[in-house]
Design a protein around this motif. Structure first.
Motif, PDB file in Angstrom:
ATOM      1  N   SER B 138      39.902  54.516  48.610  1.00 27.80           N
ATOM      2  CA  SER B 138      41.323  54.856  48.644  1.00 27.80           C
ATOM      3  C   SER B 138      42.127  53.914  47.767  1.00 27.80           C
ATOM      4  O   SER B 138      43.325  54.070  47.609  1.00 27.80           O
ATOM      5  CB  SER B 138      41.833  54.772  50.068  1.00 27.80           C
ATOM      6  OG  SER B 138      41.584  53.474  50.550  1.00 27.80           O
ATOM      7  N   GLY B 139      41.464  52.901  47.234  1.00 27.28           N
ATOM      8  CA  GLY B 139      42.136  51.976  46.343  1.00 27.28           C
ATOM      9  C   GLY B 139      42.755  50.785  47.057  1.00 27.28           C
ATOM     10  O   GLY B 139      43.565  50.072  46.491  1.00 27.28           O
ATOM     11  N   LYS B 140      42.352  50.535  48.307  1.00 27.88           N
ATOM     12  CA  LYS B 140      43.010  49.450  49.048  1.00 27.88           C
ATOM     13  C   LYS B 140      42.711  48.073  48.451  1.00 27.88           C
ATOM     14  O   LYS B 140      43.603  47.232  48.378  1.00 27.88           O
ATOM     15  CB  LYS B 140      42.673  49.514  50.543  1.00 27.88           C
ATOM     16  CG  LYS B 140      41.443  48.742  50.944  1.00 27.88           C
ATOM     17  CD  LYS B 140      41.169  48.806  52.413  1.00 27.88           C
ATOM     18  CE  LYS B 140      39.680  48.775  52.703  1.00 27.88           C
ATOM     19  NZ  LYS B 140      38.902  47.769  51.998  1.00 27.88           N
ATOM     20  N   SER B 141      41.464  47.838  48.000  1.00 29.13           N
ATOM     21  CA  SER B 141      41.144  46.524  47.432  1.00 29.13           C
ATOM     22  C   SER B 141      41.896  46.299  46.118  1.00 29.13           C
ATOM     23  O   SER B 141      42.369  45.194  45.842  1.00 29.13           O
ATOM     24  CB  SER B 141      39.638  46.379  47.191  1.00 29.13           C
ATOM     25  OG  SER B 141      38.978  46.192  48.417  1.00 29.13           O
ATOM     26  N   THR B 142      42.009  47.352  45.311  1.00 31.85           N
ATOM     27  CA  THR B 142      42.731  47.249  44.040  1.00 31.85           C
ATOM     28  C   THR B 142      44.199  46.931  44.310  1.00 31.85           C
ATOM     29  O   THR B 142      44.782  46.026  43.701  1.00 31.85           O
ATOM     30  CB  THR B 142      42.633  48.586  43.273  1.00 31.85           C
ATOM     31  OG1 THR B 142      41.314  49.088  43.408  1.00 31.85           O
ATOM     32  CG2 THR B 142      42.981  48.412  41.817  1.00 31.85           C
ATOM     33  N   LEU B 143      44.797  47.677  45.223  1.00 37.33           N
ATOM     34  CA  LEU B 143      46.197  47.458  45.571  1.00 37.33           C
ATOM     35  C   LEU B 143      46.400  46.061  46.152  1.00 37.33           C
ATOM     36  O   LEU B 143      47.365  45.364  45.813  1.00 37.33           O
ATOM     37  CB  LEU B 143      46.616  48.536  46.580  1.00 37.33           C
ATOM     38  CG  LEU B 143      48.086  48.603  46.958  1.00 37.33           C
ATOM     39  CD1 LEU B 143      48.970  48.754  45.719  1.00 37.33           C
ATOM     40  CD2 LEU B 143      48.333  49.774  47.923  1.00 37.33           C
ATOM     41  N   CYS B 144      45.455  45.651  46.997  1.00 33.42           N
ATOM     42  CA  CYS B 144      45.510  44.321  47.606  1.00 33.42           C
ATOM     43  C   CYS B 144      45.456  43.246  46.514  1.00 33.42           C
ATOM     44  O   CYS B 144      46.247  42.297  46.512  1.00 33.42           O
ATOM     45  CB  CYS B 144      44.342  44.195  48.581  1.00 33.42           C
ATOM     46  SG  CYS B 144      44.086  42.570  49.240  1.00 33.42           S
ATOM     47  N   ALA B 145      44.538  43.413  45.554  1.00 28.35           N
ATOM     48  CA  ALA B 145      44.421  42.440  44.460  1.00 28.35           C
ATOM     49  C   ALA B 145      45.712  42.401  43.648  1.00 28.35           C
ATOM     50  O   ALA B 145      46.182  41.325  43.251  1.00 28.35           O
ATOM     51  CB  ALA B 145      43.239  42.806  43.565  1.00 28.35           C
ATOM     52  N   ALA B 146      46.310  43.576  43.415  1.00 27.25           N
ATOM     53  CA  ALA B 146      47.561  43.623  42.655  1.00 27.25           C
ATOM     54  C   ALA B 146      48.664  42.873  43.405  1.00 27.25           C
ATOM     55  O   ALA B 146      49.387  42.055  42.826  1.00 27.25           O
ATOM     56  CB  ALA B 146      47.962  45.073  42.408  1.00 27.25           C
ATOM     57  N   SER B 196      34.343  36.176  39.412  1.00 25.74           N
ATOM     58  CA  SER B 196      32.918  35.826  39.318  1.00 25.74           C
ATOM     59  C   SER B 196      32.282  36.724  38.261  1.00 25.74           C
ATOM     60  O   SER B 196      32.854  37.744  37.884  1.00 25.74           O
ATOM     61  CB  SER B 196      32.229  36.078  40.665  1.00 25.74           C
ATOM     62  OG  SER B 196      32.160  37.476  40.916  1.00 25.74           O
ATOM     63  N   ALA B 197      31.078  36.355  37.826  1.00 25.85           N
ATOM     64  CA  ALA B 197      30.338  37.229  36.920  1.00 25.85           C
ATOM     65  C   ALA B 197      30.041  38.530  37.660  1.00 25.85           C
ATOM     66  O   ALA B 197      29.673  38.504  38.822  1.00 25.85           O
ATOM     67  CB  ALA B 197      29.036  36.544  36.498  1.00 25.85           C
ATOM     68  N   PRO B 198      30.230  39.699  37.013  1.00 27.20           N
ATOM     69  CA  PRO B 198      29.991  40.959  37.718  1.00 27.20           C
ATOM     70  C   PRO B 198      28.500  41.175  38.016  1.00 27.20           C
ATOM     71  O   PRO B 198      27.646  40.740  37.244  1.00 27.20           O
ATOM     72  CB  PRO B 198      30.515  42.026  36.744  1.00 27.20           C
ATOM     73  CG  PRO B 198      30.639  41.356  35.422  1.00 27.20           C
ATOM     74  CD  PRO B 198      30.700  39.881  35.635  1.00 27.20           C
ATOM     75  N   ALA B 199      28.234  41.795  39.183  1.00 30.45           N
ATOM     76  CA  ALA B 199      26.874  42.198  39.527  1.00 30.45           C
ATOM     77  C   ALA B 199      26.782  43.698  39.300  1.00 30.45           C
ATOM     78  O   ALA B 199      27.575  44.450  39.848  1.00 30.45           O
ATOM     79  CB  ALA B 199      26.575  41.859  40.989  1.00 30.45           C
ATOM     80  N   ALA B 208      32.623  42.798  41.227  1.00 26.70           N
ATOM     81  CA  ALA B 208      33.017  41.430  40.863  1.00 26.70           C
ATOM     82  C   ALA B 208      33.969  40.906  41.928  1.00 26.70           C
ATOM     83  O   ALA B 208      34.673  41.670  42.586  1.00 26.70           O
ATOM     84  CB  ALA B 208      33.686  41.409  39.494  1.00 26.70           C
ATOM     85  N   LEU B 209      33.954  39.588  42.110  1.00 23.44           N
ATOM     86  CA  LEU B 209      34.796  38.979  43.137  1.00 23.44           C
ATOM     87  C   LEU B 209      35.949  38.248  42.476  1.00 23.44           C
ATOM     88  O   LEU B 209      35.745  37.448  41.561  1.00 23.44           O
ATOM     89  CB  LEU B 209      33.962  38.005  43.965  1.00 23.44           C
ATOM     90  CG  LEU B 209      32.837  38.680  44.761  1.00 23.44           C
ATOM     91  CD1 LEU B 209      31.728  37.709  45.085  1.00 23.44           C
ATOM     92  CD2 LEU B 209      33.400  39.302  46.025  1.00 23.44           C
ATOM     93  N   MET B 210      37.162  38.538  42.963  1.00 26.31           N
ATOM     94  CA  MET B 210      38.338  37.851  42.435  1.00 26.31           C
ATOM     95  C   MET B 210      38.715  36.711  43.379  1.00 26.31           C
ATOM     96  O   MET B 210      38.841  36.906  44.580  1.00 26.31           O
ATOM     97  CB  MET B 210      39.512  38.829  42.325  1.00 26.31           C
ATOM     98  CG  MET B 210      40.710  38.247  41.607  1.00 26.31           C
ATOM     99  SD  MET B 210      42.206  39.229  41.915  1.00 26.31           S
ATOM    100  CE  MET B 210      42.732  38.553  43.482  1.00 26.31           C
ATOM    101  N   LYS B 211      38.879  35.530  42.809  1.00 21.98           N
ATOM    102  CA  LYS B 211      39.207  34.349  43.611  1.00 21.98           C
ATOM    103  C   LYS B 211      40.536  34.535  44.340  1.00 21.98           C
ATOM    104  O   LYS B 211      41.507  35.061  43.763  1.00 21.98           O
ATOM    105  CB  LYS B 211      39.304  33.153  42.667  1.00 21.98           C
ATOM    106  CG  LYS B 211      39.502  31.837  43.357  1.00 21.98           C
ATOM    107  CD  LYS B 211      39.617  30.739  42.302  1.00 21.98           C
ATOM    108  CE  LYS B 211      39.946  29.418  42.942  1.00 21.98           C
ATOM    109  NZ  LYS B 211      40.160  28.387  41.932  1.00 21.98           N
ATOM    110  N   ALA B 212      40.589  34.095  45.601  1.00 20.29           N
ATOM    111  CA  ALA B 212      41.839  34.184  46.369  1.00 20.29           C
ATOM    112  C   ALA B 212      42.844  33.181  45.804  1.00 20.29           C
ATOM    113  O   ALA B 212      42.466  32.065  45.435  1.00 20.29           O
ATOM    114  CB  ALA B 212      41.569  33.872  47.834  1.00 20.29           C
TER     115      ALA B 212
END
Lengths: 366, 306
Positions: B138-146, B196-199, B208-212
């Motif tokens: 649903s795009g929640k992680s993308t929206l959260c990162a934004a 992080s480097a993408p898996a 990929a993990l985006m640092k908090a």
């Protein structure tokens, strides 16, 4: 021998006062692996020690208590469903083990988690009961032809049943030991002495003495190390509960029943280990009578060495020399006590070559 | 002491030996690993996280290790272990870091029944939390990162932890797990964000993990009360639009996304009820991230919602 911190705290809950964080760390892990987080939570609450639990450890105990509460809720619902099926077969519902403790709200139910409901029915009614249960949605998940034959021919229970929609597991027993076992407790007499659960008309448990004898028989015959400490703690709580009112009457009744049902060896073992591990109080008169059931010195020493390893939480923090030998020995012993040698040899050979299932992280089979 | 304060030698020594006792929000996780991707990834993503005392209590003892001698060379694999139990099958070695993240999430959902665990992202403005429950995709992680790159504080991108007694959200402030196209989208949206480097080739595609953000890590344990529930839906070509949701529908959406609703029984029902009562509830369609963030900023500042 150094005992596990879990055992020490169950025996003496006030030991948690000022317990270092590193010991809490080990305690929580041991309790989790022994399926006893909920039990430990209840024990500490009963002893008034809840305020002494540090917050970070408390949440794991509370999580265990929530799991147990949820399970008990569904067990109570399931009991109503099973009763409807048995009513249709005109057979009384007699609950065993965990479900019995929960229905009768015994202290042995506190914080207890288990995955199946066990009931006892007359052997003569087995066919009717199985049929009615199937009509009410319990089915036997596919098992190998060998296992099917093993259950039907040699065991004291039907192959485990499972409800088709709710997924709940049900074990239907017609005796508490297989017909091939060296001891022959009479299941008709167990059923005759059943006790109705107050407030639940038509729902029965075994009599107090039979509940203790069954718990002991199960623990020392079915050789299931993962829950051994939990099962011993059940026995401790059952004996404390019924021994608290009129100890002389209860204990003399228990001893008489053990003799009558040929379960004096099992009762001796149970009492030996609940005293050894949990300091369970037993009246001196009962101890005197029990002395006549004591096994020979060598036998006693061997059993003590073996069971001291089994009554440890099955966690790396208390792994010690001989633990896996003890587990295997007791697995074989459990079978040795319930089937003649030629059957046992064939069965173990078969099981040795069959692939074993991978246990799930919170596996709890009884 | 923070992870970044350790010398590289001491850091590697702990990871290989007695374990690194990392604090993320309310939990302490003792981590051990002999895998390069984990060594590099943890140091990069968790440098601002506090470390707990060596002789203290750890909620979970986890390890990510190579999958045996042969597997070290031939199609290398990694295994995740918690308290000596392996809840998953081994994964290809390039997924070691995401596996550690998934494993830590597994610990919380398998053992964290003292609280309500929602499959939802949560971000905060001041003392108030915005909860974004939504099924995967649903795009929640993308929206959260934004949002957390535009001034919102990260509580969690995957598991929202609600205290049963107080109703507060316990922030985890762990890295945000981004997948496939979202990785490039957020890199363009927030060029300063650390990744992080993408898996590649995971069950979820490329991860990929985006640092908090550092401020989120520093304030992870600050008390935050839920105030808004927003069910996001990424719909290409639409302009960002919030719509008020009836409380019944919001209750079902939350209960549906509560991972231990069935375990908590009545307590879970009551906790979800209180959460719904406390929050304004909206469904949310969006396509452009800038516009979406502006819309939610307006919500947070008490603006009028259509």
């Amino acid at each position: 021998m150094r005992s596990a911190i879990l055992t020490e705290v169950l025996r003496q809950p006030e030991r948690i006062r000022g317990l270092p964080a590193a010991d809490w760390d080990v305690l929580i892990r041991q309790a989790r692996h022994a399926n006893m987080l909920g039990r430990l939570h209840a024990r500490l609450a009963t002893a008034g020690q809840t305020p002494e639990i540090p917050e970070d450890a408390a949440r794991h105990l509370i999580a265990g208590a929530h799991l147990a509460a949820r399970l008990h809720h569904s067990v109570r619902n399931e009991v109503i469903q099973i009763k409807a099926a048995l009513d249709a077969a005109n057979v009384p519902l007699v609950l065993l083990k965990g479900a019995a403790y929960v229905a009768a709200t015994l202290p042995a139910s506190e914080g207890r988690i288990f995955s199946d409901i066990d009931i006892l029915v007359p052997r003569s009614a087995l066919g009717t009961v199985e049929g009615r249960l199937m009509q009410h949605g319990w089915i036997t998940p596919p098992i190998s032809a060998y296992d099917q034959h093993y259950y039907r021919q040699w065991m004291h229970e039907l192959p485990p049943m499972q409800h088709i929609f709710r997924g709940t597991a049900l074990d239907v027993h017609h005796a508490i030991l297989p017909p091939t076992a060296r001891y022959h407790p009479d299941p008709r007499s167990l059923l005759a002495e059943r006790v109705e659960v107050p407030g639940l008309p038509g729902v029965f448990t075994l009599s107090p003495a039979d509940m203790v004898l069954h718990a002991a028989t199960h623990l020392f015959h079915e050789g299931e190390a993962d829950n051994a400490l939990r099962d011993l703690s059940d026995l401790d709580l059952l004996l404390r509960h019924w021994g608290a009112g009129q100890p002389e009457t209860f204990w003399s009744g228990l001893l008489a029943r053990a003799r009558q049902q040929q379960l004096t060896h099992q009762l001796w073992l149970a009492v030996h280990f609940v005293r050894r591990i949990f300091d369970c109080p037993v009246p001196p008169a009962a101890m005197q009578s029990l002395a006549s059931f004591e096994p020979g010195t060598m036998h006693r020493k061997v059993l003590t060495v073996l069971y001291d390893r089994i009554f440890l939480p099955q966690h790396a923090s208390c792994r010690q020399a001989g633990a896996s030998v003890a587990r295997t020995t007791l697995y074989v012993r459990g079978h040795w006590l319930r089937m003649p040698a030629h059957l046992l040899a064939a069965h173990l050979l078969r099981k040795a070559f069959a692939p074993s299932r991978i246990a799930s992280p919170q596996a709890d089979h009884h | 002491m923070k992870l970044g304060d350790l010398s590289q030698q001491e850091y590697l020594h702990r990871l290989a030996g007695e374990g690194l006792r990392l604090r993320t929000g309310p939990f302490v996780v003792r981590i051990r690993s002999d895998i390069d991707a984990v060594r590099q990834g943890l140091r990069l993503l968790y440098e601002h996280n506090p470390l707990a005392a060596d002789d203290g209590f750890a909620d979970f003892h986890v390890a990510v290790r190579h999958g045996g001698v042969l597997r070290r060379w031939f199609r290398p694999q990694v295994r995740f272990e918690v308290d000596g139990v392996e809840p998953f099958l081994p994964l290809p070695a390039n997924q070691a870091l995401p596996m550690l993240e998934w494993g830590m999430n597994w610990c919380i959902t398998a053992y964290g029944h003292h609280q309500l665990v929602l499959h939802a992202a949560a971000v905060a403005r001041g003392e108030h939390a915005l909860i974004l429950p939504a099924p995967p995709g649903s795009g929640k992680s993308t929206l959260c990162a934004a949002l957390v790159n535009r001034g919102w504080r990260l509580l969690s991108d995957e598991l929202t932890l609600i205290d049963l007694a107080s109703g507060t959200v316990h922030g985890l402030a762990r890295p945000v797990n981004l997948k496939n196209d979202s990785i490039g989208i957020i890199k363009r949206f927030a060029p300063a964000a650390v990744f992080s480097a993408p898996a590649t080739d995971t069950a979820k595609g490329t991860v990929a993990l985006m640092k908090a953000p550092t401020a989120s890590v520093d304030q992870a344990t600050a008390g935050t009360l839920p105030k808004w529930i927003v069910l996001p839906r990424y719909t290409p070509g639409t302009s960002a639009r919030l719509k008020t949701m009836p409380s019944g529908a919001a209750f079902l959406a939350i209960a549906d996304n509560a991972m231990n609703y069935h375990v908590l029984g009545r307590k879970g029902f009551e906790a979800v009820g209180r959460l719904i009562d406390r929050c304004s509830r909206h469904s949310f369609e969006y396509s452009e991230l800038d516009e979406a963030v502006a819309c939610l900023d307006l919500l947070a500042s008490g603006g009028v919602i259509g």
